[in-house]
Design an enzyme around this catalytic site. Sequence first.
Site, mmCIF file in Angstrom:
data_model
loop_
_atom_site.group_PDB
_atom_site.id
_atom_site.type_symbol
_atom_site.label_atom_id
_atom_site.label_comp_id
_atom_site.label_asym_id
_atom_site.label_seq_id
_atom_site.Cartn_x
_atom_site.Cartn_y
_atom_site.Cartn_z
ATOM 1 N N ILE A 64 1.405 -1.142 0.079
ATOM 2 C CA ILE A 64 0.247 0.300 -0.094
ATOM 3 C C ILE A 64 0.605 1.419 0.229
ATOM 4 O O ILE A 64 1.746 1.331 1.028
ATOM 5 C CB ILE A 64 -1.065 -0.128 1.219
ATOM 6 C CG1 ILE A 64 -1.705 1.332 1.325
ATOM 7 C CG2 ILE A 64 -0.103 0.530 1.945
ATOM 8 C CD1 ILE A 64 -2.498 1.064 2.353
ATOM 9 N N SER A 65 1.059 2.276 -0.393
ATOM 10 C CA SER A 65 1.650 3.644 -0.928
ATOM 11 C C SER A 65 1.802 4.177 0.396
ATOM 12 O O SER A 65 0.661 3.992 1.456
ATOM 13 C CB SER A 65 0.958 4.134 -1.935
ATOM 14 O OG SER A 65 0.869 3.462 -3.080
#
Length: 216
Positions: A64-65
């Site tokens: 997940i960024s």
Amino acid sequence: MQDTFLHKGKRKKLVDYLRNHVGITDELVLKAMNEIPRHLFLESIFEDYAYEDRAFPIMAQQTISHPSTVAEQTELLELKEKEKVLEIGTGSGYQTAVLVAMNALGYTVERQKELHTFAQQKLRKMHLSPKFQSFGDGFAGLPTFAPFDKILVTCGAEVLPTELLKQMKVGGKMVIPMGKTEEQILYRFTKISPTEFEKEEFGRYKFVPMLGDTNL
Ligand code: SAH
């Protein structure tokens, strides 16, 4: 997991950080990120750190960024309500939820089955489902639903996905990290005519690679 006052407080602090230190000014982006409980998209062991500006592992060796990256990429889209947005790389579904919270008409593609299913169930449960969630190869885009006002690629492409350029409206924008596996440069393409694009550069990032359909 619940969304408690503690989570909400930490989220507010993260949004203040995005505004004051990262320099995000788009109020729609900040509002959406203040609304979406990022911790619910992570494994419970990361719950306490969900509102730090950190990337975390999700399923299928993906990530997940960072919240700052999500905010910067989303701001670069210059999104208006009810615009049609195609996201490549659904991953956890967090970025998709942010787009839905901004009242975009979201379309998203993911090539890992387990992530596609995880995100679909999660977003449904949270009443944040986009218009359409596809299991497939983002290099092909979603021709059935084209053209799109905006396209957001959340994985790093070694080569320019030309199909995506075709699926943009004139005046539309595509935000995409491009480069080799170790490091990418974030670009924004604006379609100025059916065959012409303006290209802008926005610094260095590290994304998981955009892979072809070989392992589907
Ligand atoms: N937006 C996501 C980021 C996930 S990381 C989030 O908020 O969690 C990028 C995702 O892109 C990964 O899930 C990866 O599986 C996916 N991806 C990589 N190549 C792809 C392709 N060709 N088509 C669709 N998705 C792809």
